[in-house]
Design a protein around this motif. Structure first.
Motif, PDB file in Angstrom:
ATOM      1  N   GLN A 539      14.478   3.346   1.278  1.00 43.05           N
ATOM      2  CA  GLN A 539      13.365   3.721   0.495  1.00 43.05           C
ATOM      3  C   GLN A 539      13.098   5.347   0.500  1.00 43.05           C
ATOM      4  OE1 GLN A 539      11.693   1.385  -1.329  1.00 43.05           O
ATOM      5  NE2 GLN A 539      13.068  -0.216  -0.238  1.00 43.05           N
ATOM      6  N   ARG A 549      11.004  11.041  -0.661  1.00 40.99           N
ATOM      7  CA  ARG A 549       9.681  10.435  -1.276  1.00 40.99           C
ATOM      8  C   ARG A 549       8.243  11.557  -0.905  1.00 40.99           C
ATOM      9  NH1 ARG A 549       9.395   4.923  -0.046  1.00 40.99           N
ATOM     10  NH2 ARG A 549       7.279   5.018  -0.401  1.00 40.99           N
ATOM     11  N   PRO A 600       3.675   7.921  -2.119  1.00 40.29           N
ATOM     12  CA  PRO A 600       3.156   6.552  -2.202  1.00 40.29           C
ATOM     13  C   PRO A 600       1.699   6.312  -2.710  1.00 40.29           C
ATOM     14  CG  PRO A 600       3.944   6.958  -0.053  1.00 40.29           C
ATOM     15  CD  PRO A 600       4.150   8.549  -0.994  1.00 40.29           C
ATOM     16  N   SER A 610      -0.061   0.279   1.948  1.00 42.27           N
ATOM     17  CA  SER A 610       0.497  -0.979   2.103  1.00 42.27           C
ATOM     18  C   SER A 610       1.375  -0.996   3.280  1.00 42.27           C
ATOM     19  CB  SER A 610       1.494  -1.003   0.793  1.00 42.27           C
ATOM     20  OG  SER A 610       2.387  -2.317   1.172  1.00 42.27           O
ATOM     21  N   ASN A 613       5.129  -1.740   2.054  1.00 45.59           N
ATOM     22  CA  ASN A 613       5.771  -0.613   1.244  1.00 45.59           C
ATOM     23  C   ASN A 613       5.812   0.951   1.904  1.00 45.59           C
ATOM     24  OD1 ASN A 613       6.452  -2.543  -0.499  1.00 45.59           O
ATOM     25  ND2 ASN A 613       4.585  -2.311  -1.849  1.00 45.59           N
ATOM     26  N   ASP A 614       4.604   1.159   2.722  1.00 43.48           N
ATOM     27  CA  ASP A 614       4.371   2.408   3.145  1.00 43.48           C
ATOM     28  C   ASP A 614       4.519   2.571   4.667  1.00 43.48           C
ATOM     29  OD1 ASP A 614       3.527   3.126   0.656  1.00 43.48           O
ATOM     30  OD2 ASP A 614       1.378   2.468   1.009  1.00 43.48           O
TER      31      ASP A 614
END
Length: 700
Positions: A539, A549, A600, A610, A613-614
């Protein structure tokens, strides 16, 4: 025949002789030509087709059904009708009578005519005989019993069923302190016999693996044990084992066995662990089965190989435990004593054991017969652990392998570490066993094997270290040494070299696999997953390479900057230039995909982080290399994050400062050390975790 017929026959015979062909040399010549032709036909059949011969009989093979060749099947069938003492009639009497009749036939049948219509008696008897031979042959084929089928299921399970189940039932609950190999080999347990006289060491090893099934052995039992036993595959071709896993139901011997698609059933790391278990050097397998239950992954040793071999061979009481009488209170001694007698009765003993005992005992809890004995052992210390006399259990070759691996592990360069580092950094290009394949960094190029005898014999350790540390940029291999911008230090590179050398005794492959080379025809997401995620994370969270990210990366780099980085690479790091491999359009798709890793949504004011997701990607990248594999707190799922750990719960929803996880990240903890051990994570990542806890630590 009467005199008139005889006279007529002789007259015709004389006439034929006068105008016919002489027997010698004309008829003899014709017979010789025909005989020679038949001889050459038989010779050709024998040379080109041959007479099939069965393999040498194996008394250990219970699936073998003895059968005669097809031309003796009629006699084989005939014996079925003369059982017991009558067998001599079928074996001797009837064949002898038939043979005598054949010899006597010219004297018995003196009819002057040759046509079968004029010799009905002989024709009928001969026809009946031929029909009988053919009929008996057909009956023998039809009544042939099918080959005995191999017993379904794990053969080790059959071994267990035969030797253990009559007393222990279908399963055995084994306490962690039990040295199961020694127990099976030496007996001395509730009148159990010493099985080392009846079972081989390999069979005992198989039983231990069947009952305990740790690590890769557990994967083997779950996925392969129904049809295989470990020794047969450990001795197999590692490339063929990998091919069997890759092909699954399409593997030739698996087509009708109902095996699943292993890529869907097992994770990549599980397949690697299973393969490593099956092809591990003998010393590593022996250590894992016989030593790891007490010593863990390695054991600290003093002295050299002769001293270690003596300790392993002779066993006995060789470990010294310090006396705990002066270090622990009376209450703590009593709690530990009760805990080792019955761990389930004293839950609070788990914390004391982990604090004072697990450093030596690991997860294996020693057992005592009663409370008084346990209290005295703990209080007084001394030599109390009895190691089996392995010299009476293992062969000389096994002892050599075990000693060699134990020394290697104690020096901090075990083959297991090399396997792990190789799997993390090298498999993508070089394959599971160094077999090579398509070069992902050079379109149309094939990477040759690095595990062949030719490769290993022509490159010394210095050369291998230099290749690993400095890379081979001309071939698309980035440097892995820390001094050249790579992720590995000198000890880790040495461990990989040691692992490569472990192939030398039995090289897994000689030639590169046959592959079809084609240009990459995939989009941004697939390209990232294949060639970028290994360094930057699935990710973009960052692993060996930086996070893609992070806000500073996303804001400080334009699309053109990212494009140029991918196209040209970074000379000071292990990232190569992909411009010669990917098209411009593919690089643009990759840039667009990386842009999706922007900060994010959780960092937008008012948004709740999340977990899936995080937070979980941070745990996977920063924590789970140790946590989730070494016991204690487990960061692999929401349930384990919230409920595991020696001081659970480590997360208090709504209270990041009071949560042990938050304290570890902030450095305000009082238990243990800062996490991760390499130093604090980036402030951005810590902020995400703390904000998630503050928002209620939701499973969102």
């Amino acid at each position: 025949m009467d005199e008139k017929d005889k006279q007529a026959y002789l007259e015709r015979y004389e006439q034929e002789k006068k105008r016919g062909v002489p027997f010698f040399p004309d008829l003899i010549f014709k017979d010789a030509i025909v005989s020679l032709a038949i001889f050459f036909i038989l010779l050709a059949l024998a040379y080109f087709i041959g007479a099939p011969l069965e393999e040498r009989a194996d008394p250990a093979d219970t699936t073998y059904t003895p059968r005669p060749e097809w031309y003796f099947l009629f006699l084989f069938q005939l014996l079925k009708y003369f059982p017991g003492q009558l067998e001599v009639i079928g074996v001797f009497v009837i064949p002898t009578v038939v043979l005598i009749l054949l010899i006597a036939l010219p004297f018995i049948d003196r009819h002057p005519r040759r046509h079968y219509r004029h010799r009905l008696g002989v024709a009928i008897v001969t026809s009946v005989g031929v029909i009988a031979v053919v009929g008996l042959t057909v009956l023998s084929i039809r009544e042939a019993p099918p080959p005995a089928e191999t017993a379904q299921g794990d053969q080790t399970a059959a071994l267990y069923l035969e030797n253990c189940a009559p007393c222990h039932g279908s399963a055995i609950t084994v306490s962690p302190d039990t040295n199961l190999h020694a127990l099976i080999a030496q007996g001395k347990h509730e009148d159990m016999p010493a099985w080392n006289a009846d079972l081989t060491t390999d069979e005992i090893d198989s039983l231990v693996g069947f009952i305990l099934s740790p690590g890769g052995s557990q994967l083997f039992t779950d996925n392969c044990g129904e049809c295989h036993q470990a020794p047969e595959l450990v001795a197999g071709d590692p490339i063929e084992l990998k091919r069997a896993l890759d092909l699954g139901p399409n593997y030739p011997t698996h087509t009708e066995s109902g095996v699943p698609v292993w890529a869907e059933v097992l994770k990549p790391e599980e397949r690697t662990a299973l393969l490593n278990f099956l092809v591990a050097p003998d010393g590593q397998r022996l250590f894992a089965i016989n030593c790891a239950p007490c010593h863990g992954q390695s054991v600290a040793i003093s002295g050299g190989e002769p001293e270690l071999r003596t300790i392993i061979s002779q066993g006995g009481r060789h470990l010294e435990m310090p006396p705990w009488r002066d270090r622990l209170s009376t209450l703590e001694l009593e709690t530990l004593a009760k805990y080792v007698v019955d761990p389930t009765s004293v839950p609070e003993g788990d914390q004391l054991f982990g604090q004072y005992c697990s450093a030596c005992h690991g997860e294996r809890i020693p057992r005592a017969d009663d409370f008084t004995q346990a209290q005295e052992i703990i209080a007084s210390g001394g030599a109390h652990e009895v190691m089996p006399v392995w010299g009476e259990i293992l062969t000389s070759e096994q002892l050599d392998a075990l000693v060699g691996y134990t020394i290697s592990a104690a020096q901090g360069l075990p083959v297991a570490l090399g396997q792990q580092l190789y799997a993390q950094n090298c498999i993508t290009c070089h394959g599971e066993f160094g077999e090579g394949g398509p070069n992902p960094a050079r379109s149309g190029d094939i990477i040759p094997p690095i595990s062949s005898a030719e490769y290993l014999n022509t490159r010394d350790d210095t050369t291998l270290r230099a290749i690993l540390a400095q890379g081979q940029p001309n071939f698309g291999m980035s440097p892995f040494g820390a001094a050249y911008g790579g992720p590995l230090d000198d000890d880790e590179i040495d461990a990989i070299v040691l692992y490569l050398r472990s192939w030398e005794a039995n090289p897994p492959v000689d030639l590169p696999p046959e592959v079809e080379v084609s240009a990459l025809q995939i989009g941004g997401q697939e390209i990232y997953g294949n060639v970028c995620s290994q360094c930057h994370g699935e990710q973009g969270e960052g692993l060996i390479g930086p996070s893609l990210r992070a806000s500073d990366f996303q804001t400080e780099n334009t699309d053109q900057d990212i494009f140029d980085s991918i196209n040209m690479g970074h000379p000071a790091t292990m990232m190569i230039g992909w411009g010669e491999i990917l098209t411009s359009e593919q690089i643009r798709q990759l840039v667009n995909y990386i842009r999706q890793f922007a900060e994010p949504e959780s960092e937008v004011p008012g948004e709740i982080p999340s977990f899936a997701n995080d937070v979980l990607p941070i745990f996977e990248a920063q924590c789970n290399l140790c946590h989730g594999t070494l016991g204690g707190w487990d960061g692999t799922s929401y349930d384990t994050v919230m409920n595991t750990g020696d001081h659970a719960p480590v997360v208090i929803p709504g209270d990041p400062e009071g949560s042990l996880l938050g304290q570890k990240l902030l450095g305000t903890h009082t238990e243990g050390t800062i996490m991760p051990p390499s130093g604090k994570m980036s402030e951005d990542l810590i902020a995400i975790i703390l904000e998630w806890i503050a928002a209620g630590a939701l499973d969102n």
